[in-house]
Design a protein around this motif. Sequence first.
Motif, PDB file in Angstrom:
ATOM      1  N   UNK A 158     -17.008  22.216  -4.952  1.00 21.71           N
ATOM      2  CA  UNK A 158     -16.274  21.504  -5.866  1.00 21.71           C
ATOM      3  C   UNK A 158     -15.736  20.201  -5.131  1.00 21.71           C
ATOM      4  N   UNK A 159     -14.905  20.315  -3.990  1.00 17.57           N
ATOM      5  CA  UNK A 159     -14.882  19.142  -3.062  1.00 17.57           C
ATOM      6  C   UNK A 159     -14.994  19.564  -1.781  1.00 17.57           C
ATOM      7  N   UNK A 160     -16.033  18.564  -1.314  1.00 19.51           N
ATOM      8  CA  UNK A 160     -16.644  18.912   0.052  1.00 19.51           C
ATOM      9  C   UNK A 160     -15.589  18.874   1.212  1.00 19.51           C
ATOM     10  N   UNK A 161     -14.414  18.069   1.066  1.00 18.97           N
ATOM     11  CA  UNK A 161     -13.762  18.019   2.247  1.00 18.97           C
ATOM     12  C   UNK A 161     -12.331  17.701   1.780  1.00 18.97           C
ATOM     13  N   UNK A 162     -11.231  18.139   1.973  1.00 16.92           N
ATOM     14  CA  UNK A 162      -9.969  17.394   1.974  1.00 16.92           C
ATOM     15  C   UNK A 162      -9.843  16.137   2.286  1.00 16.92           C
ATOM     16  N   UNK A 163      -8.968  15.315   1.806  1.00 12.64           N
ATOM     17  CA  UNK A 163      -8.571  14.082   2.199  1.00 12.64           C
ATOM     18  C   UNK A 163      -7.975  14.103   3.604  1.00 12.64           C
ATOM     19  N   UNK A 164      -8.052  13.032   4.312  1.00 21.77           N
ATOM     20  CA  UNK A 164      -7.303  12.881   5.614  1.00 21.77           C
ATOM     21  C   UNK A 164      -6.101  12.176   5.258  1.00 21.77           C
ATOM     22  N   UNK A 165      -4.791  12.746   6.043  1.00 23.23           N
ATOM     23  CA  UNK A 165      -3.848  11.379   5.979  1.00 23.23           C
ATOM     24  C   UNK A 165      -3.895  11.020   7.337  1.00 23.23           C
ATOM     25  N   UNK A 166      -3.305   9.572   7.100  1.00 22.01           N
ATOM     26  CA  UNK A 166      -3.398   9.025   8.510  1.00 22.01           C
ATOM     27  C   UNK A 166      -2.314   9.338   9.523  1.00 22.01           C
ATOM     28  N   UNK A 167      -2.733   9.111  10.768  1.00 28.61           N
ATOM     29  CA  UNK A 167      -1.720   9.537  11.826  1.00 28.61           C
ATOM     30  C   UNK A 167      -0.803   8.304  11.909  1.00 28.61           C
ATOM     31  N   UNK A 168       0.373   8.661  12.621  1.00 28.03           N
ATOM     32  CA  UNK A 168       1.574   7.879  12.781  1.00 28.03           C
ATOM     33  C   UNK A 168       1.047   6.222  13.514  1.00 28.03           C
ATOM     34  N   UNK A 169       0.127   6.524  14.211  1.00 22.46           N
ATOM     35  CA  UNK A 169      -0.405   5.305  14.689  1.00 22.46           C
ATOM     36  C   UNK A 169      -1.293   4.409  14.006  1.00 22.46           C
ATOM     37  N   UNK A 170      -1.689   4.572  12.698  1.00 21.07           N
ATOM     38  CA  UNK A 170      -2.632   3.958  11.998  1.00 21.07           C
ATOM     39  C   UNK A 170      -1.916   2.592  11.281  1.00 21.07           C
ATOM     40  N   UNK A 171      -1.360   1.813  12.267  1.00 18.89           N
ATOM     41  CA  UNK A 171      -0.534   0.630  11.485  1.00 18.89           C
ATOM     42  C   UNK A 171      -1.470  -0.378  10.618  1.00 18.89           C
ATOM     43  N   UNK A 172      -2.705  -0.274  11.333  1.00 24.79           N
ATOM     44  CA  UNK A 172      -3.776  -1.197  10.755  1.00 24.79           C
ATOM     45  C   UNK A 172      -3.681  -1.087   9.262  1.00 24.79           C
ATOM     46  N   UNK A 173      -3.528   0.131   8.644  1.00 28.86           N
ATOM     47  CA  UNK A 173      -3.787   0.410   7.283  1.00 28.86           C
ATOM     48  C   UNK A 173      -2.614  -0.087   6.442  1.00 28.86           C
ATOM     49  N   UNK A 174      -1.363  -0.060   7.031  1.00 25.30           N
ATOM     50  CA  UNK A 174      -0.366  -0.546   6.439  1.00 25.30           C
ATOM     51  C   UNK A 174      -0.008  -2.075   6.590  1.00 25.30           C
ATOM     52  N   UNK A 175      -0.688  -2.754   7.595  1.00 27.16           N
ATOM     53  CA  UNK A 175      -0.444  -4.100   7.697  1.00 27.16           C
ATOM     54  C   UNK A 175      -0.438  -4.900   6.432  1.00 27.16           C
ATOM     55  N   UNK A 176       0.372  -6.148   6.594  1.00 27.32           N
ATOM     56  CA  UNK A 176       0.180  -7.003   5.467  1.00 27.32           C
ATOM     57  C   UNK A 176      -1.171  -7.499   5.265  1.00 27.32           C
ATOM     58  N   UNK A 177      -1.520  -7.461   4.010  1.00 30.58           N
ATOM     59  CA  UNK A 177      -3.040  -8.124   3.533  1.00 30.58           C
ATOM     60  C   UNK A 177      -4.079  -6.927   3.910  1.00 30.58           C
ATOM     61  N   UNK A 178      -3.767  -5.675   4.346  1.00 33.20           N
ATOM     62  CA  UNK A 178      -4.647  -4.749   4.430  1.00 33.20           C
ATOM     63  C   UNK A 178      -5.242  -4.214   2.969  1.00 33.20           C
ATOM     64  N   UNK A 179      -6.597  -4.018   2.627  1.00 28.95           N
ATOM     65  CA  UNK A 179      -7.108  -3.800   1.596  1.00 28.95           C
ATOM     66  C   UNK A 179      -7.257  -2.657   1.138  1.00 28.95           C
ATOM     67  N   UNK A 180      -6.660  -2.199   0.233  1.00 32.30           N
ATOM     68  CA  UNK A 180      -6.546  -0.863  -0.421  1.00 32.30           C
ATOM     69  C   UNK A 180      -7.014  -0.737  -1.598  1.00 32.30           C
ATOM     70  N   UNK A 181      -7.207   0.687  -1.991  1.00 29.58           N
ATOM     71  CA  UNK A 181      -7.803   0.915  -3.578  1.00 29.58           C
ATOM     72  C   UNK A 181      -6.794   2.164  -4.336  1.00 29.58           C
ATOM     73  N   UNK A 182      -6.341   1.784  -5.285  1.00 30.59           N
ATOM     74  CA  UNK A 182      -5.812   2.925  -6.125  1.00 30.59           C
ATOM     75  C   UNK A 182      -6.963   3.150  -7.221  1.00 30.59           C
ATOM     76  N   UNK A 183      -6.711   4.881  -7.252  1.00 33.08           N
ATOM     77  CA  UNK A 183      -7.679   5.348  -8.412  1.00 33.08           C
ATOM     78  C   UNK A 183      -6.785   6.231  -9.456  1.00 33.08           C
ATOM     79  N   UNK A 184      -7.654   6.306 -10.425  1.00 27.94           N
ATOM     80  CA  UNK A 184      -6.991   7.235 -11.366  1.00 27.94           C
ATOM     81  C   UNK A 184      -7.491   7.102 -12.801  1.00 27.94           C
TER      82      UNK A 184
END
Length: 438
Positions: A158-184
Amino acid sequence: MSRQKRVAAATSVAVLAGGLAVVANGGATTRIVGGSNAAISSYPAYVSIGSRSAASERTAHYCGGTLIARQWVLSAAHCFDKEDDPGKGTPGGVAASTVQVIPAPASLNAADGSANSRAITVEQIVVKSEYPGSTPAGDGGPNDLALLKLSREVTPAEIASPAFVPPASADALYAKGSRLVVTGYGSTNATSTDPGSFDDTNFKKLDVLAKDDADCGGAPFSAPIELCTELTPTEPLPASSCQGDSGGPLWGTLDGVQYVVGVVSRGPSPCDGSEDRNEGTYAETRAFRQWIEDTTGTPLASPTTPAPAPTPTPTPTPTGTTPAGPGTPAPATPVATPTPVSAPAQAAPSLLSRSPATATRTGGLRLRFGCSRVPCRATVTVSRGGRQVSRKVVSLSRSSQTITFAPTKGRGRYRRGQRVVVKLTTAAGSTSRTVTIR
């Protein structure tokens, strides 16, 4: 305004001609405003959350979610508040027995029964206790998270693998200008509640950019447990996540690994991006890793980087062989088969010493244990009289460690002479031992 609160999650559903399930109050539960169609295979840990209509035997979508463990879905707390009983979550909010989850639905079209046939019932809803609750107007606040325990595990088929939650050190994902995608599958119309606009055939996505926390406005925005986003400069208006997208994932990619970096919480109304191109506010998932692990009792999965395949060694040409002349096919060179590289063995946990458990002066419990290889992550549970009374997920950076459990609320203090069963679980397996507290 919280995304889902524009459509009542707990209302009953009615079935119109043609079999389209709509919310009884007239609100259409459709999909993202603007953006583009997306393949569910690109975001396979997405799940649809809905209520089952007794009349139609179909699941009416009202929120999104993300599979983060085989039997657990991460979503938004406000999806499970009742309009007439705000802030209660569970108990007092939406009953778990009325909620169903459809894993990785490529379509929610009511005319196609395949998605509904895969619906899984929800066994338990755990709302983040610090969530302030939604007002009847739909305004919520920080800690807008909920975990749903399913009645069974979601299979790899049904779903090959659960999603990964970022570690606390993943600052680059949350930095200003980081490109993200919302789905739904949220609303495609920022203002219309016309049931005729209902269309759940297409899964959608919207590219957004992370903003600096200082640009996210004041209360109720709360850094560092929330992040806010804006539309990309080239995204035409109107565009935004909208009602029906609540609880769904905000995705980001770091070093080639896809993470669920946020959970859709709230945003401007109408949801069209016209307010300075502001898009929405999200619960920042990395800030809640410990809560997720403590609640589920399961360490979150971490991505593993596969070892590169060995470079094949060319087979040397045997000596004395006459080179091929013009028009003569050259002999085929056998290609060496790469030798599989085994993943590192997982760490095995163990209790240390003959008396690893001691009582604290305040009635708590200290346990000393270790792992054969570090770092390792383990779930530690303590049972007394056949009943689990304490649980904690811990990470070891050294070969042995002492952890402390606070006194158990409503279940008495730990005391010297008591016998308890301690169970340690890692990806390598589990071990348990009955010990006497010293």
